[in-house]
Design a protein around this motif. Structure first.
Motif, PDB file in Angstrom:
ATOM      1  N   ASP A  81       0.922  -1.107   0.044  1.00 44.94           N
ATOM      2  CA  ASP A  81       0.014  -0.048  -0.139  1.00 44.94           C
ATOM      3  C   ASP A  81       1.063   1.151  -0.162  1.00 44.94           C
ATOM      4  O   ASP A  81       0.748   2.189  -0.781  1.00 44.94           O
ATOM      5  CB  ASP A  81      -0.848   0.040   1.215  1.00 44.94           C
ATOM      6  N   ARG A  82       1.984   1.255   0.680  1.00 40.66           N
ATOM      7  CA  ARG A  82       2.794   2.202   0.942  1.00 40.66           C
ATOM      8  C   ARG A  82       3.668   2.770  -0.239  1.00 40.66           C
ATOM      9  O   ARG A  82       3.899   3.742  -0.837  1.00 40.66           O
ATOM     10  CB  ARG A  82       3.971   1.875   2.172  1.00 40.66           C
ATOM     11  N   VAL A 128       1.766   4.149  -3.664  1.00 35.93           N
ATOM     12  CA  VAL A 128       1.234   5.436  -3.391  1.00 35.93           C
ATOM     13  C   VAL A 128       1.479   6.346  -4.826  1.00 35.93           C
ATOM     14  O   VAL A 128       0.558   6.903  -5.260  1.00 35.93           O
ATOM     15  CB  VAL A 128       1.643   6.041  -2.240  1.00 35.93           C
ATOM     16  N   LEU A 129       2.973   6.472  -5.094  1.00 33.00           N
ATOM     17  CA  LEU A 129       3.208   7.302  -6.191  1.00 33.00           C
ATOM     18  C   LEU A 129       2.699   6.676  -7.647  1.00 33.00           C
ATOM     19  O   LEU A 129       2.371   7.432  -8.563  1.00 33.00           O
ATOM     20  CB  LEU A 129       4.612   7.333  -6.255  1.00 33.00           C
ATOM     21  N   TYR A 153      -1.139   2.882  -7.663  1.00 28.53           N
ATOM     22  CA  TYR A 153      -1.491   1.481  -7.298  1.00 28.53           C
ATOM     23  C   TYR A 153      -1.245   0.458  -8.590  1.00 28.53           C
ATOM     24  O   TYR A 153      -1.907  -0.454  -8.452  1.00 28.53           O
ATOM     25  CB  TYR A 153      -2.863   1.346  -6.666  1.00 28.53           C
ATOM     26  N   ASN A 163       8.423   3.201  -9.678  1.00 29.64           N
ATOM     27  CA  ASN A 163       9.117   4.179 -10.001  1.00 29.64           C
ATOM     28  C   ASN A 163       8.366   4.703 -11.021  1.00 29.64           C
ATOM     29  O   ASN A 163       7.702   3.891 -12.133  1.00 29.64           O
ATOM     30  CB  ASN A 163      10.477   3.768 -10.533  1.00 29.64           C
ATOM     31  N   THR A 164       8.158   5.854 -10.979  1.00 33.04           N
ATOM     32  CA  THR A 164       7.371   6.731 -12.463  1.00 33.04           C
ATOM     33  C   THR A 164       8.469   7.741 -12.662  1.00 33.04           C
ATOM     34  O   THR A 164       9.031   8.645 -11.848  1.00 33.04           O
ATOM     35  CB  THR A 164       6.084   7.282 -12.182  1.00 33.04           C
ATOM     36  N   ALA A 165       8.566   8.055 -14.085  1.00 34.48           N
ATOM     37  CA  ALA A 165       9.650   9.126 -14.566  1.00 34.48           C
ATOM     38  C   ALA A 165       9.308  10.532 -14.029  1.00 34.48           C
ATOM     39  O   ALA A 165      10.104  11.448 -13.563  1.00 34.48           O
ATOM     40  CB  ALA A 165       9.776   8.880 -16.012  1.00 34.48           C
ATOM     41  N   GLU A 166       8.158  10.758 -14.250  1.00 31.50           N
ATOM     42  CA  GLU A 166       7.377  12.030 -13.983  1.00 31.50           C
ATOM     43  C   GLU A 166       7.281  12.481 -12.340  1.00 31.50           C
ATOM     44  O   GLU A 166       7.662  13.601 -11.886  1.00 31.50           O
ATOM     45  CB  GLU A 166       5.979  12.324 -14.394  1.00 31.50           C
ATOM     46  N   ILE A 167       7.028  11.500 -11.443  1.00 33.00           N
ATOM     47  CA  ILE A 167       6.544  11.880 -10.072  1.00 33.00           C
ATOM     48  C   ILE A 167       7.772  11.392  -9.220  1.00 33.00           C
ATOM     49  O   ILE A 167       8.132  12.122  -8.420  1.00 33.00           O
ATOM     50  CB  ILE A 167       5.462  11.135  -9.840  1.00 33.00           C
ATOM     51  N   GLY A 168       8.278  10.118  -9.063  1.00 37.55           N
ATOM     52  CA  GLY A 168       9.394   9.969  -8.345  1.00 37.55           C
ATOM     53  C   GLY A 168       9.497   8.255  -8.214  1.00 37.55           C
ATOM     54  O   GLY A 168       8.694   7.603  -9.046  1.00 37.55           O
ATOM     55  N   GLY A 169       9.863   7.991  -7.047  1.00 37.82           N
ATOM     56  CA  GLY A 169       9.944   6.503  -6.747  1.00 37.82           C
ATOM     57  C   GLY A 169       9.924   6.254  -5.303  1.00 37.82           C
ATOM     58  O   GLY A 169      10.204   7.165  -4.302  1.00 37.82           O
ATOM     59  N   ILE A 170       9.454   5.054  -4.835  1.00 39.28           N
ATOM     60  CA  ILE A 170       9.542   4.436  -3.567  1.00 39.28           C
ATOM     61  C   ILE A 170      10.083   3.213  -3.569  1.00 39.28           C
ATOM     62  O   ILE A 170       9.790   2.260  -4.335  1.00 39.28           O
ATOM     63  CB  ILE A 170       8.082   4.541  -2.944  1.00 39.28           C
ATOM     64  N   SER A 171      10.864   2.909  -2.408  1.00 38.21           N
ATOM     65  CA  SER A 171      11.339   1.462  -2.355  1.00 38.21           C
ATOM     66  C   SER A 171      11.114   1.281  -0.686  1.00 38.21           C
ATOM     67  O   SER A 171      11.244   2.214   0.252  1.00 38.21           O
ATOM     68  CB  SER A 171      12.735   1.388  -2.733  1.00 38.21           C
ATOM     69  N   ASP A 172      10.815  -0.049  -0.398  1.00 33.27           N
ATOM     70  CA  ASP A 172      10.716  -0.452   1.039  1.00 33.27           C
ATOM     71  C   ASP A 172      10.969  -1.886   1.020  1.00 33.27           C
ATOM     72  O   ASP A 172      10.745  -2.693   0.230  1.00 33.27           O
ATOM     73  CB  ASP A 172       9.272   0.010   1.504  1.00 33.27           C
ATOM     74  N   TYR A 187       0.861  13.866  -3.583  1.00 31.02           N
ATOM     75  CA  TYR A 187       1.673  12.742  -3.201  1.00 31.02           C
ATOM     76  C   TYR A 187       2.380  13.077  -1.941  1.00 31.02           C
ATOM     77  O   TYR A 187       2.473  11.913  -1.119  1.00 31.02           O
ATOM     78  CB  TYR A 187       2.867  12.906  -4.348  1.00 31.02           C
ATOM     79  N   LYS A 192       1.401   7.567   5.231  1.00 25.01           N
ATOM     80  CA  LYS A 192       1.828   5.929   4.994  1.00 25.01           C
ATOM     81  C   LYS A 192       2.871   5.522   5.451  1.00 25.01           C
ATOM     82  O   LYS A 192       3.374   4.245   5.810  1.00 25.01           O
ATOM     83  CB  LYS A 192       1.574   5.355   3.565  1.00 25.01           C
ATOM     84  N   SER A 201      12.456   1.492   6.848  1.00 28.03           N
ATOM     85  CA  SER A 201      13.031   1.034   5.754  1.00 28.03           C
ATOM     86  C   SER A 201      12.586   1.659   4.512  1.00 28.03           C
ATOM     87  O   SER A 201      12.915   1.245   3.471  1.00 28.03           O
ATOM     88  CB  SER A 201      12.908  -0.466   5.839  1.00 28.03           C
ATOM     89  N   THR A 202      11.691   2.698   4.607  1.00 27.20           N
ATOM     90  CA  THR A 202      10.827   3.320   3.471  1.00 27.20           C
ATOM     91  C   THR A 202      11.777   4.270   2.818  1.00 27.20           C
ATOM     92  O   THR A 202      12.306   5.188   3.723  1.00 27.20           O
ATOM     93  CB  THR A 202       9.665   3.999   3.964  1.00 27.20           C
ATOM     94  N   GLN A 203      12.153   4.279   1.714  1.00 23.56           N
ATOM     95  CA  GLN A 203      12.946   5.369   0.850  1.00 23.56           C
ATOM     96  C   GLN A 203      11.900   5.812  -0.302  1.00 23.56           C
ATOM     97  O   GLN A 203      11.533   5.238  -1.094  1.00 23.56           O
ATOM     98  CB  GLN A 203      14.132   4.811   0.176  1.00 23.56           C
ATOM     99  N   VAL A 204      12.066   7.280  -0.265  1.00 20.37           N
ATOM    100  CA  VAL A 204      11.146   7.795  -1.132  1.00 20.37           C
ATOM    101  C   VAL A 204      11.813   8.887  -1.764  1.00 20.37           C
ATOM    102  O   VAL A 204      12.639   9.668  -1.323  1.00 20.37           O
ATOM    103  CB  VAL A 204       9.813   8.752  -0.499  1.00 20.37           C
ATOM    104  N   ARG A 205      11.655   9.032  -3.416  1.00 21.00           N
ATOM    105  CA  ARG A 205      12.247  10.006  -4.045  1.00 21.00           C
ATOM    106  C   ARG A 205      11.217  10.977  -4.775  1.00 21.00           C
ATOM    107  O   ARG A 205      10.405  10.191  -5.425  1.00 21.00           O
ATOM    108  CB  ARG A 205      13.246   9.425  -4.929  1.00 21.00           C
ATOM    109  N   LEU A 206      10.811  12.009  -4.369  1.00 23.22           N
ATOM    110  CA  LEU A 206       9.987  12.781  -5.044  1.00 23.22           C
ATOM    111  C   LEU A 206      10.183  14.057  -5.857  1.00 23.22           C
ATOM    112  O   LEU A 206      11.155  14.862  -5.482  1.00 23.22           O
ATOM    113  CB  LEU A 206       8.765  13.271  -4.152  1.00 23.22           C
ATOM    114  N   ASN A 207       9.888  14.111  -7.286  1.00 27.43           N
ATOM    115  CA  ASN A 207      10.399  15.301  -7.833  1.00 27.43           C
ATOM    116  C   ASN A 207       9.638  16.456  -7.481  1.00 27.43           C
ATOM    117  O   ASN A 207       8.464  16.519  -7.384  1.00 27.43           O
ATOM    118  CB  ASN A 207       9.909  14.813  -9.463  1.00 27.43           C
TER     119      ASN A 207
END
Lengths: 379, 379
Positions: A278-279, A282-283, A286, A303-312, B78, B85, B107-113
């Motif tokens: 779920d976390r 988000v970007l 879903y 990952n999306t090129a426009e918005i950004g990315g999340i990893s967990d 976003y 979350k 453990s959550t890592q977010v990259r936001l443009n």
């Protein structure tokens, strides 16, 4: 018609029936509820687009007294709203002139115009005949099974059978199967209380089945009797009778969809996995989520090129087989994890272009969820 | 930019600001939130169509540490969804490359443009000057007053001033007035903590004022400082700064709308009256309801030829003057009764074609609600 009924019982009966008829909002038919007082019974019934529901109350119940028999049909929404807003414990329901319903409760006096209902397909008390294709299942197994399976069915009518859930009765086992025909397939089996001793198959509209699950949840009875024939399916508890149309057609075999060998298998905590998904989703709205299994850990990436990315990431409970990476539709996985009532789930990886399988860890459970991966440039 | 902030504080700040910017959904502008770290402060700000909100956090708060200053602007939805979350208690917010925000928490890592924000009208820290037109009111009086008055304002822009709420400051009293220009008028006054010693008037968009009331409710502070000038109004608590545009124009005098003499006056229980009205209005779609006052009892009636009718009654607490009967719009009366925080209310009847007046029973309260009757054949 003249009856005295407790407000609580009236509200419960109308709410049950209203759940079925309120779906009519989708169509153009006016939703109606019929009240029929016959012999020692009060029948409150409603018909929706593919569902018909009848709630019956007997005079042996101390909360009801019958003085005069009769029948009336009223617009469902008015009857529903009025019943909810009454305050006195006792409700007097009366039909004096033809087609006018009087409701009296405490200081509240309601006059509600009835409707002609000759052309509304209600339950016919006389034509109702028991068939032999009957079996009993416990509500506390049936309702979770419906929730887990029915959401997977297709919502587009390109292939009508895929909008339904396939029920298979084989002796002492009831199996439900649903698929959207493209990406997902869900299957779940539960034991039948009385060994049916026969085999049967039926396809029920998934939306009706979801409504039925809601009605059975609130009904409070432990067992439900299910009756099948070629035209309809009936769900019965002591007070409730629900009738659904069935979808005509042949449900394709789903046995061959399930890969028999797997490369890797992991076990992980259901709730933690769902929250992680779920976390991370988000970007990406879903959608695309990549699962990476490596040395006892699950990493989710989006990952999306426009918005950004999340990893967990999350520690696995068990891992056997090789490390792997696969990209799936996160929305489909979340909606199934929400309905799976398990502490831990097993995930089988069958190859980078083959579906992943979700399975129960506990041996007494019998279900399966299949999800086809999204093919990306790297896969 | 590099800061450590508690998740709880970050979520609270972003939620406050998001309330203002999320109204942008109505327009076409992209909703954005700016994070500015300057000296010992973190400013989280957002701008909506007519509102701008800034939440500030100081390093003296043990829940935050500033390592590096800086600024970044991101898409509001976003940032809002991600912050909600996160699971770890500590959140690390970092801008390394220009216009890329990194959020790390557990453990959550977010990259936001991020976005360019040169053309977004944020709060300018430098240009901000205190004006002398300032006064203080307690939140627990201001918020209920807004809720009671603002819902009455017009929702159509035929006459823009009626879409606003008129604020009048007269020495030690703050008065809010709203009307839809046709059927309803609401007025409410509360004392100002520090005698303002000046008079002033301003018209604030009712929708903005309702959003402001929500933000102040959640803020937890007891007093709010309000500052007025010709172009804007500011609401300030220790952490929160809310700026709203004002509506230009002249608010018409509402004093003459209120009849000074009345034929009858009754006092009744607020909650019982509201529930009665709610019950009786069900069939008529919450529109025409007739109130009949006769010998210490209130009878409510609603009738429609097609559907039916309801009647119900209630004992009055007091009655003086003659019996009367009047037909009103039930929906308008219910929405006001919901916002009136009184055990009992006083209703004045001023004639069959003149408005009814709702007033408080307790002398220390100062409010009024005026509702013009619906003229029927019989009135």
């Amino acid at each position: 018609m003249l009856i005295h009924i407790s407000r609580e019982l009236l509200v419960k009966a109308i709410q049950h029936v209203y759940k079925a008829v309120s779906n009519n909002g989708r169509g153009s038919m006016i939703s109606v509820i019929n009240i029929l007082v016959q012999n020692e019974w009060i029948f409150i019934s409603g018909t929706g687009t593919s569902l018909a529901v009848q709630y019956k109350v007997c005079t042996s119940d101390s909360k009801v007294r019958i003085f005069n028999q009769g029948s009336i049909t009223c617009q469902a929404n008015y009857l529903y709203e009025i019943s909810r807003k009454l305050v006195d414990d006792i409700v007097i329901i009366e039909v004096i002139e033809q087609r006018i319903l009087y409701i009296t409760s405490g200081s509240t006096q309601v006059r509600l115009n009835g409707m002609l209902h000759t052309d509304i397909p209600f339950f016919s008390q006389n034509k109702y005949q028991q068939t032999t294709n009957q079996f009993i299942v416990p509500c506390n197994l049936l309702v979770p099974m419906i929730k887990q399976v029915a959401g997977v069915a297709s919502t587009t009518d390109a292939k009508p059978v895929f909008m339904g859930v396939c029920l298979e009765i084989q002796g002492s086992q009831l199996t439900m199967i649903a698929t959207d025909g493209v990406v997902r397939m869900a299957r779940c089996s539960i034991p039948i209380e009385n060994d049916a001793g026969w085999t049967g198959i039926s396809i029920i509209p998934a939306t009706s089945l979801i409504d039925i699950a809601k009605m059975l949840t609130n009904d409070g009875f432990t067992d439900v009797v299910i009756e099948l024939n070629h035209y309809e399916i009936r769900f019965m508890t002591p007070n409730l009778l629900i009738k659904s149309a069935v979808i005509e057609g042949l449900y394709p075999s789903t046995r061959n969809l399930v890969p028999h060998i797997h490369v890797s298998e992991v076990v992980l905590d259901n709730i933690s996995f769902r929250q992680l998904l779920d976390r991370v989703s988000v970007l990406a709205g879903y959608h695309l989520v990549t699962m990476q299994i490596s040395e006892g850990r699950l990493t989710l990436l989006s990952n999306t090129a426009e918005i950004g990315g999340i990893s967990d990431e999350l520690d696995l409970k068990e891992q056997s087989g090789e490390n792997f990476s696969i990209t799936i539709n996160g929305k489909f996985l979340i909606s199934t994890l929400r309905c799976v009532n398990e502490d831990y789930i097993r995930i089988r990886f069958t190859g980078s272009r083959s579906p992943i399988l979700l399975l129960p860890v506990r041996e007494e459970r019998d279900w399966l969820f299949l999800l086809t991966p999204v093919l990306t440039k790297s896969s």
